[in-house]
Design an enzyme around this catalytic site. Structure first.
Site, short mmCIF file in Angstrom:
data_model
loop_
_atom_site.label_atom_id
_atom_site.label_comp_id
_atom_site.label_asym_id
_atom_site.label_seq_id
_atom_site.Cartn_x
_atom_site.Cartn_y
_atom_site.Cartn_z
N GLU A 149 0.84 -1.20 0.00
CA GLU A 149 0.00 0.00 0.00
C GLU A 149 0.87 1.25 0.00
OE1 GLU A 149 -3.15 -0.53 2.93
OE2 GLU A 149 -4.18 -1.92 1.58
C1 HEC Z 1 -3.12 1.18 -1.85
C2 HEC Z 1 -4.49 1.49 -1.49
C3 HEC Z 1 -4.79 1.99 -0.11
C4 HEC Z 1 -4.19 3.01 0.59
C5 HEC Z 1 -3.01 3.85 0.17
C6 HEC Z 1 -4.94 3.15 1.82
N1 HEC Z 1 -5.97 2.26 1.86
FE1 HEC Z 1 -7.42 2.15 3.25
N2 HEC Z 1 -8.04 0.42 2.47
C7 HEC Z 1 -7.56 -0.17 1.32
C8 HEC Z 1 -8.07 -1.52 1.22
C9 HEC Z 1 -7.79 -2.50 0.09
C10 HEC Z 1 -8.86 -1.74 2.37
C11 HEC Z 1 -9.57 -3.04 2.77
C12 HEC Z 1 -8.56 -3.95 3.45
C13 HEC Z 1 -9.21 -5.10 4.19
O1 HEC Z 1 -10.39 -5.01 4.57
O2 HEC Z 1 -8.53 -6.09 4.42
C14 HEC Z 1 -8.84 -0.48 3.12
C15 HEC Z 1 -9.59 -0.24 4.28
C16 HEC Z 1 -9.65 1.00 4.91
C17 HEC Z 1 -10.60 1.36 5.93
C18 HEC Z 1 -11.70 0.48 6.49
C19 HEC Z 1 -13.04 0.86 5.93
C20 HEC Z 1 -14.09 -0.14 6.29
O3 HEC Z 1 -15.27 0.11 6.05
O4 HEC Z 1 -13.75 -1.23 6.79
C21 HEC Z 1 -10.31 2.64 6.32
C22 HEC Z 1 -11.05 3.47 7.35
C23 HEC Z 1 -9.17 3.06 5.54
N3 HEC Z 1 -8.82 2.05 4.68
C24 HEC Z 1 -8.50 4.26 5.71
C25 HEC Z 1 -7.23 4.50 5.17
C26 HEC Z 1 -6.30 5.51 5.65
C27 HEC Z 1 -6.54 6.45 6.81
C28 HEC Z 1 -5.19 5.45 4.84
C29 HEC Z 1 -3.92 6.24 4.94
C30 HEC Z 1 -3.20 6.18 6.21
C31 HEC Z 1 -5.46 4.39 3.86
N4 HEC Z 1 -6.68 3.82 4.12
C32 HEC Z 1 -4.62 4.07 2.81
C33 HEC Z 1 -6.74 0.45 0.40
C34 HEC Z 1 -5.90 1.51 0.72
#
Ligand code: HEC
Ligand code: HEC
Length: 345
Positions: A149
Site C-alpha cells: 500500500e
Molecule cells: C493502496 C491502497 C490503499 C491506501 C493507500 C490506503 N488504503 Fe485504506 N483500504 C484499502 C483496502 C484494500 C482496504 C480493505 C482492506 C481489508 O479489509 O482487508 C482499506 C480499508 C480501509 C478502511 C476500512 C473501511 C471499512 O469500512 O472497513 C479505512 C477506514 C481506511 N482504509 C483508511 C485508510 C487511511 C486512513 C489510509 C492512509 C493512512 C489508507 N486507508 C490508505 C486500500 C488503501
C-alpha cells in the site's frame, strides 16, 4: 450546530463538545483527550420504528484537528516514496474508494481485496472487511507500513511531519507532546469521522420529508424489508453493525471457483473455524458510487449484487422487476459528500 461548527472558534467548540456525551470515541491513544473528543449530532427521525435510522446531520470536533487530519489524509509524503496518499485509494469526492477491484499501491503493486469507502466509516462497529481493527485510529496504523500500500514506516512519517514547520506548529498547538504517531493517527481518524453524508433522499424521507422518495424507491424499500435484506443491512449505516457469513444459503466460494486468502473473513482474526467466510456486513450508504462490489469485487453492477445476495443470503430468486425496485432504493442512499482536500500536498 452541525457543519457550521467548523467555522466556530476553537474554544467554543471545546466547550460545546464537553457538554455532550462522546458518541463513539474509545481510547484514541492520544495524550490530550479533550482535543480528540468527537460527538455526532443527530436530528430526530419521523419514522422511529423503522429498522434504518438517519445519519447524523453534523458533528462536534476540534476544527484544527480535523483540518490537520484532512491534510495528512491527502499527503503522499506518508508513503515510502512519496507517491501514495490515503486519498489515492479513498478518493472522498468519488465515493470514498478508488473504483477499482484491486487497489494500486506504491510502485504500481496490486492489493488483494476491494477497497471499501471511508465515507461514514466512523459509524461502523469495526474496520476492514473482517473487522480486524476496532477503531479508525487502530485502522490507520496498517496502510502506512503495508508493503503493497504505502510501503513506509511510522518512524519515517513522524520524522518527516516533525521536520515540517507547518505541521509541527499545528501539532504543538493541539497536543502537549506535539508530533507523535498516535497524534497523527488521532488527526486522521478524527477527520475520517467527519466524512458523513447526510441528506440522501432516504434520510430526508426518514426525517419526515414525504416526497423525498419516488414511489419506486419507496416500493424498493418495502421489498428490501420484506425480502429480508434488512435483517443484515440495518441501523444508521444500513450495515456495519454485525458479522454474517457470506453464503448462508449456498457455497458462494465453491460456486465462484475456489477460495482465496482474502475470502477467509473473520477466521483470520479469531482463528475460530466457525468464522470462516464471516464478514462485517458492509454499509450500503452511497453504494451506487462504490462499484465494483463485494470484498472480491466480483460484481460490477447493483443488479448483479442484489441477485447474488438474494440467492446466497436469502435463498430466494428475485425477478427483474423486484431486482430493479431494490436497486432504485439503493440509489436513494446516496447523500451529500463533504468538501475535503484543504491544504492537500
Ligand atoms: C493502496 C491502497 C490503499 C491506501 C493507500 C490506503 N488504503 Fe485504506 N483500504 C484499502 C483496502 C484494500 C482496504 C480493505 C482492506 C481489508 O479489509 O482487508 C482499506 C480499508 C480501509 C478502511 C476500512 C473501511 C471499512 O469500512 O472497513 C479505512 C477506514 C481506511 N482504509 C483508511 C485508510 C487511511 C486512513 C489510509 C492512509 C493512512 C489508507 N486507508 C490508505 C486500500 C488503501
Ligand atoms: C445474512 C446477512 C445478509 C443478508 C440477508 C443480505 N446481505 Fe448483503 N451483504 C452481507 C454481507 C456479509 C456482505 C459482504 C459480502 C462480501 O463481500 O464479503 C454483503 C454485501 C452486500 C452488498 C455489497 C456492498 C459493497 O460495498 O460491496 C450489497 C449492495 C448488498 N449486500 C445488498 C443486499 C441486498 C439488496 C440484500 C437483500 C436482497 C442483502 N444484501 C441481503 C450480508 C447480508
Amino acid at each position: 450546530m452541525g457543519a457550521t461548527s467548523l467555522r466556530a472558534p476553537r474554544a467554543a467548540l471545546l466547550v460545546a463538545a464537553s457538554l455532550l456525551v462522546a458518541a463513539c470515541v474509545g481510547d484514541t491513544g492520544a495524550a490530550d483527550v479533550a482535543v480528540t473528543r468527537f460527538a455526532y449530532v443527530y436530528a430526530p427521525s419521523a419514522h422511529p420504528d423503522e429498522p434504518i435510522q438517519p445519519l447524523p446531520v453534523g458533528y462536534e470536533a476540534n476544527a484544527d484537528l480535523v483540518r490537520l487530519g484532512d491534510q495528512l489524509f491527502h499527503d503522499k509524503g506518508l508513503s515510502g516514496d512519496g507517491t501514495v496518499a490515503c486519498a489515492s485509494c479513498h478518493s472522498v469526492p468519488d465515493g470514498g474508494d478508488d473504483g477499482l477491484g484491486r487497489s494500486t499501491g506504491i510502485r504500481g503493486q496490486k492489493g488483494g481485496i476491494n477497497a471499501p469507502t471511508v465515507l461514514n466509516s466512523g459509524l461502523n462497529m469495526a474496520q476492514f472487511w473482517n473487522g480486524r481493527a476496532e477503531t479508525l485510529e487502530e485502522q490507520a496504523k496498517g496502510p502506512v507500513e503495508h508493503p503493497k500500500e504505502m510501503g513506509g514506516s511510522w518512524d519515517a512519517v513522524v520524522a518527516r511531519v516533525a521536520a515540517d514547520p507547518g505541521y509541527a506548529g499545528a501539532f504543538d498547538a493541539l497536543f502537549p507532546d506535539g508530533v507523535t504517531a498516535d497524534n497523527i493517527r488521532a488527526a486522521i481518524a478524527t477527520f475520517e469521522r467527519t466524512l458523513i453524508t447526510p441528506d440522501s433522499p432516504f434520510d430526508r424521507w426518514l426525517r419526515g420529508e414525504d416526497g423525498a422518495l419516488s414511489e419506486r424507491q419507496l416500493a424498493g424499500y418495502q421489498l428490501f424489508k420484506a425480502a429480508g435484506c434488512v435483517t443484515c443491512h440495518q441501523g444508521r449505516n444500513v450495515g456495519g453493525n454485525m458479522y454474517q457469513v457470506f453464503g448462508v444459503m449456498g457455497d458462494y466460494f465453491e460456486d465462484r471457483g475456489g477460495e482465496e486468502e482474502a475470502d477467509l473473513g473473520r477466521v483470520a482474526v479469531t482463528h475460530d473455524e466457525g468464522d470462516r467466510h464471516v464478514f462485517r456486513v458492509p454499509s450500503l450508504r452511497n453504494v451506487a458510487l462504490t462499484a465494483p462490489y463485494f470484498h472480491d469485487a466480483s460484481a460490477s453492477s447493483l443488479e448483479d449484487v442484489v441477485r447474488v445476495m438474494a440467492t446466497y443470503q436469502l435463498g430466494r430468486m428475485l425477478d427483474d422487476e423486484e431486482t430493479a425496485l431494490i436497486v432504485e432504493f439503493l440509489k436513494s442512499l446516496t447523500g451529500t459528500i463533504p468538501a475535503t482536500g484543504g491544504g492537500a500536498r
